[in-house]
Write a protein that holds these residues in place. Structure first.
Motif, PDB file in Angstrom:
ATOM      1  N   ARG A 155       0.930  -1.141   0.170  1.00 45.42           N
ATOM      2  CA  ARG A 155      -0.064  -0.098   0.014  1.00 45.42           C
ATOM      3  C   ARG A 155       0.874   1.218   0.010  1.00 45.42           C
ATOM      4  N   PRO A 156       0.280   2.360  -0.694  1.00 45.68           N
ATOM      5  CA  PRO A 156       1.322   3.497  -0.863  1.00 45.68           C
ATOM      6  C   PRO A 156       1.170   4.203   0.445  1.00 45.68           C
ATOM      7  N   SER A 157       0.292   4.112   1.338  1.00 44.63           N
ATOM      8  CA  SER A 157      -0.070   4.817   2.372  1.00 44.63           C
ATOM      9  C   SER A 157      -0.737   3.706   3.586  1.00 44.63           C
ATOM     10  N   PHE A 158      -0.301   4.094   4.914  1.00 42.07           N
ATOM     11  CA  PHE A 158      -0.786   3.319   5.957  1.00 42.07           C
ATOM     12  C   PHE A 158      -1.051   3.838   7.153  1.00 42.07           C
ATOM     13  N   TYR A 159      -2.077   3.676   7.643  1.00 39.35           N
ATOM     14  CA  TYR A 159      -2.132   4.659   9.066  1.00 39.35           C
ATOM     15  C   TYR A 159      -2.807   3.592  10.313  1.00 39.35           C
ATOM     16  N   ARG A 160      -2.628   3.839  11.217  1.00 38.85           N
ATOM     17  CA  ARG A 160      -3.300   3.191  12.516  1.00 38.85           C
ATOM     18  C   ARG A 160      -4.869   3.631  12.727  1.00 38.85           C
ATOM     19  N   ASN A 161      -5.757   2.784  12.880  1.00 35.29           N
ATOM     20  CA  ASN A 161      -7.145   3.141  12.975  1.00 35.29           C
ATOM     21  C   ASN A 161      -6.940   4.073  14.456  1.00 35.29           C
ATOM     22  N   VAL A 162      -8.102   4.929  14.254  1.00 32.90           N
ATOM     23  CA  VAL A 162      -8.161   5.746  15.616  1.00 32.90           C
ATOM     24  C   VAL A 162      -9.296   5.572  16.625  1.00 32.90           C
ATOM     25  N   ASP A 163     -10.013   4.644  16.222  1.00 32.77           N
ATOM     26  CA  ASP A 163     -11.293   4.249  17.069  1.00 32.77           C
ATOM     27  C   ASP A 163     -10.613   3.932  18.398  1.00 32.77           C
ATOM     28  N   PRO A 164     -11.421   4.812  19.432  1.00 31.05           N
ATOM     29  CA  PRO A 164     -10.826   4.629  20.837  1.00 31.05           C
ATOM     30  C   PRO A 164     -11.529   3.426  21.530  1.00 31.05           C
ATOM     31  N   VAL A 165     -12.434   2.712  20.712  1.00 34.79           N
ATOM     32  CA  VAL A 165     -12.781   1.289  21.327  1.00 34.79           C
ATOM     33  C   VAL A 165     -12.422   0.121  20.477  1.00 34.79           C
ATOM     34  N   GLY A 166     -12.032   0.360  19.259  1.00 38.07           N
ATOM     35  CA  GLY A 166     -12.004  -0.588  18.024  1.00 38.07           C
ATOM     36  C   GLY A 166     -10.665  -0.516  17.565  1.00 38.07           C
ATOM     37  N   ALA A 167      -9.791   0.267  17.920  1.00 38.05           N
ATOM     38  CA  ALA A 167      -8.477   0.197  17.107  1.00 38.05           C
ATOM     39  C   ALA A 167      -7.635  -1.238  17.494  1.00 38.05           C
ATOM     40  N   VAL A 168      -7.553  -1.396  18.446  1.00 39.53           N
ATOM     41  CA  VAL A 168      -6.834  -2.627  19.219  1.00 39.53           C
ATOM     42  C   VAL A 168      -7.820  -3.160  20.017  1.00 39.53           C
ATOM     43  N   PHE A 169      -8.141  -4.756  19.865  1.00 40.42           N
ATOM     44  CA  PHE A 169      -9.090  -5.069  20.759  1.00 40.42           C
ATOM     45  C   PHE A 169      -9.034  -6.549  20.854  1.00 40.42           C
ATOM     46  N   VAL A 170      -9.584  -7.340  21.690  1.00 37.82           N
ATOM     47  CA  VAL A 170      -9.553  -8.776  21.774  1.00 37.82           C
ATOM     48  C   VAL A 170     -10.956  -9.341  21.663  1.00 37.82           C
ATOM     49  N   ASN A 171     -11.118 -10.401  20.818  1.00 38.40           N
ATOM     50  CA  ASN A 171     -12.516 -10.992  20.797  1.00 38.40           C
ATOM     51  C   ASN A 171     -12.361 -12.345  21.654  1.00 38.40           C
ATOM     52  N   ILE A 172     -13.326 -12.478  22.414  1.00 40.00           N
ATOM     53  CA  ILE A 172     -13.313 -13.704  23.386  1.00 40.00           C
ATOM     54  C   ILE A 172     -14.447 -14.552  22.975  1.00 40.00           C
ATOM     55  N   TYR A 173     -14.123 -15.719  22.683  1.00 38.04           N
ATOM     56  CA  TYR A 173     -15.012 -16.885  22.360  1.00 38.04           C
ATOM     57  C   TYR A 173     -15.174 -17.721  23.510  1.00 38.04           C
ATOM     58  N   ASN A 174     -16.425 -17.816  24.299  1.00 41.78           N
ATOM     59  CA  ASN A 174     -16.398 -18.625  25.453  1.00 41.78           C
ATOM     60  C   ASN A 174     -17.153 -19.795  25.002  1.00 41.78           C
ATOM     61  N   VAL A 262     -12.059 -23.681  27.942  1.00 42.84           N
ATOM     62  CA  VAL A 262     -10.867 -22.789  27.338  1.00 42.84           C
ATOM     63  C   VAL A 262     -11.343 -21.836  26.444  1.00 42.84           C
ATOM     64  N   SER A 263     -11.082 -20.695  26.457  1.00 40.09           N
ATOM     65  CA  SER A 263     -11.802 -19.693  25.472  1.00 40.09           C
ATOM     66  C   SER A 263     -10.696 -19.394  24.417  1.00 40.09           C
ATOM     67  N   ARG A 264     -11.322 -19.080  23.225  1.00 36.44           N
ATOM     68  CA  ARG A 264     -10.698 -18.724  22.495  1.00 36.44           C
ATOM     69  C   ARG A 264     -10.402 -17.140  22.250  1.00 36.44           C
ATOM     70  N   LEU A 265      -9.126 -16.800  22.157  1.00 38.92           N
ATOM     71  CA  LEU A 265      -8.868 -15.371  22.471  1.00 38.92           C
ATOM     72  C   LEU A 265      -7.973 -14.779  21.288  1.00 38.92           C
ATOM     73  N   LEU A 266      -8.507 -13.878  20.407  1.00 43.27           N
ATOM     74  CA  LEU A 266      -8.156 -12.975  19.361  1.00 43.27           C
ATOM     75  C   LEU A 266      -7.666 -11.642  19.387  1.00 43.27           C
ATOM     76  N   GLY A 267      -6.690 -11.290  19.392  1.00 46.75           N
ATOM     77  CA  GLY A 267      -6.090  -9.833  19.140  1.00 46.75           C
ATOM     78  C   GLY A 267      -6.262  -9.290  17.915  1.00 46.75           C
ATOM     79  N   VAL A 268      -6.909  -8.220  17.848  1.00 46.74           N
ATOM     80  CA  VAL A 268      -7.198  -7.552  16.239  1.00 46.74           C
ATOM     81  C   VAL A 268      -6.719  -6.171  16.331  1.00 46.74           C
ATOM     82  N   LEU A 269      -5.846  -5.804  15.452  1.00 48.78           N
ATOM     83  CA  LEU A 269      -5.183  -4.624  15.299  1.00 48.78           C
ATOM     84  C   LEU A 269      -5.693  -4.163  13.809  1.00 48.78           C
TER      85      LEU A 269
END
Length: 303
Positions: A155-174, A262-269
Motif C-alpha cells: 500500500r502507498p499509505s498506511f495508518y493506524r485506526n484511531v477508534d478509541p474502542v476498536g483500534a486494538v481489541f480482543v475477541n473472546i469466544y467462550n 478454554v476460551s478462544r482469544l483473538l487480538g485484532v489490530l
C-alpha cells in the motif's frame, strides 16, 4: 535503631519486587516479536525482503497470509493473562446480522441474501480496556511493524485506526460462542491468535470475491457460502502467536462454535490506507456496546 533499619530494608525489598513485576509485564518489542525469524527492524536485509515477497505472493494467491510464531510465547502468556483478568469488563454481543453488518436493505426482499439474518455470539474487550504497555498495543504502536505490514500489503499509505474502542481489541469466544459469516468494514484485518478454544473455533474464509461496484456478483457466491457450499470455503490452520493478514472487506469469514472451558482469544489490530479512520457508530454499538465518536485513540509511536 535496629527496628528502623529493618523496616527500611523491608520497604526497599517491596519496591524491588514491585519493579520486577512491572518489568515482567512491560515487554519491549524485541521481547514480543520473534526478531530472529521476522527482522522487522531491518528493512534493508535480504531476509526482510524475502519475507515481504513471500507474503505478498500468498496474499495475491489466497487472499490471506500467515506468519507463524511471530509473537513470542512470553508475550502470548502476558496477553492472555491480561485478557483473563479483564474478561469481566468485556461486552458480549448476542445478536443476528447480515453479511454486511448493516441495517436491512428495504429495497430488497427480506429473504434476499443481503438481508439474511445470521446468529452471532462473541465478547469483545475494547481498546480502552487494554493496557498501553501490553503486548498488543506495543506491537500496534511500532512503526517497524506498521511498515512491515504495509510492505506486505503493498500500500502507498498506511495508518493506524484511531477508534478509541476498536483500534486494538480482543475477541473472546467462550463456550457456545461463534461469529457468523460477514464482511469487515476495514479493507484488511491483521489478527493475532492468543489462545485456541478447547474444541472448535475454526477460522473459515473465502478468497476475495466481493465486488462493491456490482454487488449482484457478490450475492451469487455469498448465497452458496451461507447455504453451506464447501467449494468456496477454506479453514485456516491458526495457532497461538501467529499473525493472520487477510482481506476482510472482500472475503467472507466466520469463526465456528467454540466448546469447552478454554476460551478462544483473538487480538485484532486495525489499520487503513486513509488517516483518521474509525468504526461507524453502528459497528461500535454492535461489537463493543458503546458509541464513542468524539474522541480518538492517539498513540505514542515507537520504532
Amino acid at each position: 535503631m535496629f527496628s528502623t533499619n529493618t523496616h527500611k530494608l523491608k520497604r526497599c525489598l517491596q519496591v524491588i519486587n514491585t519493579q520486577r513485576v512491572m518489568q515482567a509485564s512491560n515487554l519491549h518489542l524485541e521481547q514480543i516479536i520473534n526478531m530472529s525469524a521476522y527482522p522487522i527492524h531491518q528493512p534493508e536485509s535480504e531476509m526482510y525482503k524475502d519475507l515481504v515477497r513471500y507474503h505478498q505472493d500468498q496474499l495475491k494467491r489466497n487472499g490471506v497470509t500467515t506468519l507463524p510464531e511471530l509473537i513470542t510465547k512470553e508475550a502470548i502468556t502476558e496477553a492472555v493473562k491480561e485478557v483473563e483478568e479483564k474478561a469481566h469488563t468485556s461486552y458480549t454481543m448476542q445478536t443476528d446480522h447480515n453479511i454486511y453488518l448493516k441495517k436491512t436493505d428495504m429495497t430488497k426482499p427480506i429473504s434476499h441474501i443481503s438481508n439474511k439474518r445470521l446468529d452471532t455470539k462473541v465478547a469483545a474487550l475494547a481498546c480502552d480496556e487494554l493496557a498501553e504497555e501490553g503486548p498488543l498495543k506495543v506491537v500496534f504502536k511500532s512503526n517497524s511493524f506498521l511498515n512491515f505490514v504495509q510492505q506486505i500489503l503493498n500500500r502507498p499509505s498506511f495508518y493506524r485506526n484511531v477508534d478509541p474502542v476498536g483500534a486494538v481489541f480482543v475477541n473472546i469466544y467462550n463456550d457456545g460462542y461463534s461469529h457468523n459469516w460477514h464482511f469487515d468494514e476495514s479493507h484488511w484485518s491483521t489478527t493475532i491468535l492468543l489462545q485456541e478454544a478447547e474444541v472448535g473455533g475454526d477460522f473459515q474464509y473465502t478468497k476475495p470475491f466481493r465486488n462493491e461496484e456490482c454487488e449482484s456478483q457478490t450475492h451469487e457466491i455469498a448465497s452458496k457460502v451461507i447455504a453451506g457450499d464447501a467449494e468456496h470455503v477454506k479453514t485456516l490452520d491458526f495457532k497461538p502467536g501467529m499473525l493472520n493478514i487477510f482481506q476482510g472487506r472482500r472475503s467472507l469469514h466466520s469463526v465456528t462454535q467454540c466448546s469447552g472451558p478454554v476460551s478462544r482469544l483473538l487480538g485484532v489490530l486495525h489499520f487503513s490506507e486513509k488517516e483518521g479512520v474509525r468504526n461507524s457508530p453502528g459497528v461500535q454499538e454492535l461489537f463493543w456496546g458503546k458509541v464513542v465518536q468524539d474522541k480518538k485513540y492517539e498513540v505514542s509511536v515507537t520504532a
